[in-house]
Write a protein that holds these residues in place. Structure first.
Motif, short mmCIF file in Angstrom:
data_model
loop_
_atom_site.label_atom_id
_atom_site.label_comp_id
_atom_site.label_asym_id
_atom_site.label_seq_id
_atom_site.Cartn_x
_atom_site.Cartn_y
_atom_site.Cartn_z
N ALA A 2 -18.05 8.52 -15.63
CA ALA A 2 -19.30 8.94 -16.26
C ALA A 2 -19.21 8.76 -17.77
CB ALA A 2 -19.57 10.40 -15.93
N VAL A 3 -20.16 8.05 -18.30
CA VAL A 3 -20.22 7.82 -19.75
C VAL A 3 -21.62 8.12 -20.24
CG1 VAL A 3 -18.38 6.09 -19.79
CG2 VAL A 3 -20.72 5.37 -19.40
N PRO A 4 -21.76 8.54 -21.48
CA PRO A 4 -23.11 8.78 -22.00
C PRO A 4 -23.87 7.46 -22.15
CG PRO A 4 -21.42 9.24 -23.68
CD PRO A 4 -20.71 8.92 -22.40
N LYS A 5 -25.16 7.52 -21.86
CA LYS A 5 -25.97 6.30 -21.90
C LYS A 5 -26.44 5.96 -23.31
CE LYS A 5 -27.54 6.50 -17.16
NZ LYS A 5 -26.52 5.64 -16.69
N LYS A 6 -26.61 6.98 -24.14
CA LYS A 6 -27.07 6.73 -25.51
C LYS A 6 -26.25 7.59 -26.48
CE LYS A 6 -31.82 5.51 -24.47
NZ LYS A 6 -33.23 5.78 -24.73
N LYS A 7 -26.20 7.13 -27.71
CA LYS A 7 -25.46 7.88 -28.72
C LYS A 7 -26.23 9.15 -29.08
CE LYS A 7 -23.54 7.60 -33.32
NZ LYS A 7 -23.20 6.77 -34.45
N LYS A 8 -25.50 10.24 -29.16
CA LYS A 8 -26.10 11.51 -29.59
C LYS A 8 -26.09 11.57 -31.11
CE LYS A 8 -26.64 13.38 -25.52
NZ LYS A 8 -27.95 13.70 -25.01
N SER A 9 -27.13 12.15 -31.66
CA SER A 9 -27.24 12.21 -33.11
C SER A 9 -26.30 13.27 -33.68
CB SER A 9 -28.67 12.52 -33.52
OG SER A 9 -29.01 13.83 -33.13
N LYS A 10 -26.03 13.15 -34.98
CA LYS A 10 -25.18 14.13 -35.66
C LYS A 10 -25.85 15.50 -35.67
CE LYS A 10 -22.84 10.88 -38.68
NZ LYS A 10 -22.66 10.43 -40.08
N GLY A 11 -27.17 15.50 -35.73
CA GLY A 11 -27.89 16.78 -35.71
C GLY A 11 -27.69 17.52 -34.40
N LYS A 12 -27.75 16.80 -33.28
CA LYS A 12 -27.52 17.42 -31.98
C LYS A 12 -26.09 17.94 -31.89
CE LYS A 12 -31.25 17.06 -29.48
NZ LYS A 12 -31.92 18.23 -28.93
N ARG A 13 -25.13 17.15 -32.39
CA ARG A 13 -23.73 17.57 -32.37
C ARG A 13 -23.56 18.86 -33.19
NH1 ARG A 13 -20.07 14.37 -36.17
NH2 ARG A 13 -21.22 15.76 -37.55
#
Length: 59
Positions: A2-13
């Motif tokens: 399982a891998v993430p499909k899209k990059k998560k933003s720094k704000g979400k992190r």
């Protein structure tokens, strides 16, 4: 795998980290409060077994 499909933003992190740290801070604050209550003897509804002098050598 399982891998993430899209990059998560720094704000979400940062939002996830802030939530995690906030929960940890609240738990630490509650633990400190309970500890202070037990040590001061004003704990209500919290069972804290105090070892008697005669109980120390019983095993």
């Amino acid at each position: 795998m399982a891998v993430p499909k899209k990059k998560k933003s720094k704000g979400k992190r940062n939002q996830r980290h802030a939530t995690w740290k906030g929960k940890a801070a609240a738990a630490a604050r509650n633990a400190l409060s309970i500890g202070k209550a037990v040590l001061s003897g004003r704990a209500q509804g919290f069972i804290y077994p105090v070892a008697e002098e005669g109980d120390a050598d019983e095993s």
